[in-house]
Scaffold this active site. Structure first.
Site, PDB file in Angstrom:
ATOM      1  N   TRP A  31      49.716 -16.506  36.890  1.00 31.69           N
ATOM      2  CA  TRP A  31      49.445 -16.859  38.289  1.00 31.69           C
ATOM      3  C   TRP A  31      48.781 -15.726  39.049  1.00 31.69           C
ATOM      4  CZ3 TRP A  31      48.610 -21.532  39.496  1.00 31.69           C
ATOM      5  CH2 TRP A  31      49.296 -22.565  38.862  1.00 31.69           C
TER       6      TRP A  31
ATOM      7  N   ASP B 270      53.024 -13.662  46.321  1.00 24.40           N
ATOM      8  CA  ASP B 270      53.108 -15.082  45.997  1.00 24.40           C
ATOM      9  C   ASP B 270      54.522 -15.340  45.476  1.00 24.40           C
ATOM     10  OD1 ASP B 270      53.084 -17.586  44.908  1.00 24.40           O
ATOM     11  OD2 ASP B 270      51.541 -17.181  43.404  1.00 24.40           O
TER      12      ASP B 270
ATOM     13  N   LYS C 239      59.061 -25.896  44.347  1.00 23.71           N
ATOM     14  CA  LYS C 239      60.093 -25.435  43.408  1.00 23.71           C
ATOM     15  C   LYS C 239      61.458 -25.298  44.081  1.00 23.71           C
ATOM     16  CE  LYS C 239      56.569 -23.370  40.621  1.00 23.71           C
ATOM     17  NZ  LYS C 239      56.191 -24.623  39.943  1.00 23.71           N
TER      18      LYS C 239
HETATM   19  C1  PLP Z   1      53.792 -18.297  41.075  1.00 24.00           C
HETATM   20  C2  PLP Z   1      52.957 -19.525  41.321  1.00 24.00           C
HETATM   21  N1  PLP Z   1      51.869 -19.415  42.111  1.00 24.00           N
HETATM   22  C3  PLP Z   1      51.086 -20.478  42.376  1.00 24.00           C
HETATM   23  C4  PLP Z   1      51.360 -21.717  41.846  1.00 24.00           C
HETATM   24  C5  PLP Z   1      50.441 -22.877  42.168  1.00 24.00           C
HETATM   25  O1  PLP Z   1      51.056 -23.694  43.086  1.00 24.00           O
HETATM   26  P1  PLP Z   1      50.349 -24.997  43.685  1.00 24.00           P
HETATM   27  O2  PLP Z   1      50.310 -25.990  42.590  1.00 24.00           O
HETATM   28  O3  PLP Z   1      51.243 -25.360  44.829  1.00 24.00           O
HETATM   29  O4  PLP Z   1      48.981 -24.632  44.150  1.00 24.00           O
HETATM   30  C6  PLP Z   1      52.492 -21.878  41.025  1.00 24.00           C
HETATM   31  C7  PLP Z   1      52.809 -23.194  40.450  1.00 24.00           C
HETATM   32  O5  PLP Z   1      53.607 -23.329  39.554  1.00 24.00           O
HETATM   33  C8  PLP Z   1      53.293 -20.755  40.762  1.00 24.00           C
HETATM   34  O6  PLP Z   1      54.377 -20.860  39.986  1.00 24.00           O
END
Ligand code: PLP
Length: 299
Positions: free
Chosen positions: A40, A110, A134
């Site tokens: 991520w 994040d 989540k």
């Molecule tokens: C740490 C992290 N950042 C970003 C995301 C992406 O999230 P979204 O699908 O809400 O854009 C996720 C999704 O699992 C994640 O775990």
């Protein structure tokens, strides 16, 4: 939350914030610092790199067990608009054991997979964001906690829905907010309060994670956890069978036994149990029982 911060409730997911953070906090073409902790973090960097100079200030170099980037020795380039970390890497199951010292540069995090799983020292951050799906509710909503002083950075040329400054001025209602997702989040926050708040969430999450990691470590090598001690995520427990051919058998038989979503992320395979706030201890106990049963048959 300390004084001097605002909470924004914005439509979209965490990936919208991958774009909004650089767009609001940095000038086009400016320098932004990112720590590369995994999947991520890399996706956040790729989004920032569309319009900015991304400097990678830390990554884990070892060939041994997986771990978060080392917390010391981060060399931020002069003029960095912010430094971005991903405290919990959802895919790899890696969590930082602490926070880096980035001096006066705003630290941005994040927290999509770790948000509300334990208390967070907000005062250490310039901005924290999380997609809701989540631990906060359902997809369609992202929460951004931003230091008020940073709101002045949002340029007047940004689209109004994408401007932190205008969203803060309008109490997150520049346009129609995702009301159903907000309602679910309000209910989840009430539920967290009723459980005893974030200290209670942290205690429950530590207990659940300890139950599962202990079972893996006590399996005499039948199951393995690839992440180094001290860097293991509390909420995304990554593991595998020493005999890799058994991972698929495990996931399939677990599914048939009512234990769902245990396959690892397609990018890295193996197995992964996500123990977000909504997962009760009983769910982890059932998984550990199933693991012992599986080992008796295939070990
Ligand atoms: C740490 C992290 N950042 C970003 C995301 C992406 O999230 P979204 O699908 O809400 O854009 C996720 C999704 O699992 C994640 O775990």
């Amino acid at each position: 939350m300390p004084d001097g911060y605002r909470i924004l409730f914005l439509a979209g997911g965490a990936m919208h914030q991958f774009a909004m953070v650089p767009a609001n906090l940095a000038t086009p073409g400016g320098t932004v610092a990112y720590a590369d902790s995994g999947y991520w973090a890399q996706r956040a960097m790729a989004e920032a790199a569309r319009q900015h100079q991304v400097c990678v200030v830390a990554r884990h170099e070892g060939t041994q067990a997986l771990a978060a980037p080392p917390l010391q020795g981060w060399q931020l380039p002069p003029g960095s608009a912010y430094c971005h970390i991903t405290p919990n890497e959802t895919v790899e199951g890696i969590a930082y054991p602490g926070l880096p010292d980035v001096g006066d540069v705003p630290l941005v995090a994040d927290c999509t997979s770790s948000c509300l799983t334990a208390p967070l020292p907000i005062a250490r951050f310039g901005l924290v964001y999380a997609g809701a799906q989540k631990n906060l509710g359902i997809a369609g909503l992202a929460v951004v906690v931003i230091q008020e002083a940073l709101l002045a950075r949002s340029s007047a040329s940004l689209a109004s829905v994408a401007s932190y400054r205008l969203q803060a001025q309008a109490a997150s209602c520049v346009n129609t907010p995702p009301v159903a997702a907000l309602l679910v989040t309000a209910m989840v926050l009430d539920w967290i309060d009723a459980q005893g708040g974030l200290p209670a969430m942290a205690e429950a999450n530590q207990r659940k994670a300890a139950t599962l990691y202990c079972a893996i470590d006590a399996s005499q090598g039948f199951f393995c956890a690839p992440v180094a001690l001290g860097h293991r995520s509390l909420v995304n427990v990554r593991f595998c069978c020493a005999n890799a051919a058994l991972d698929t058998v495990f996931a399939t038989e677990a599914e048939a036994a009512g234990l769902h979503h245990l396959r690892g992320h397609p990018r890295i395979g193996g197995l992964r149990a996500s123990l977000y706030n909504a997962m009760p201890q009983a769910g982890v106990d059932a998984l550990v029982d199933f693991m012992a049963h599986f080992q008796r048959r295939y070990g």
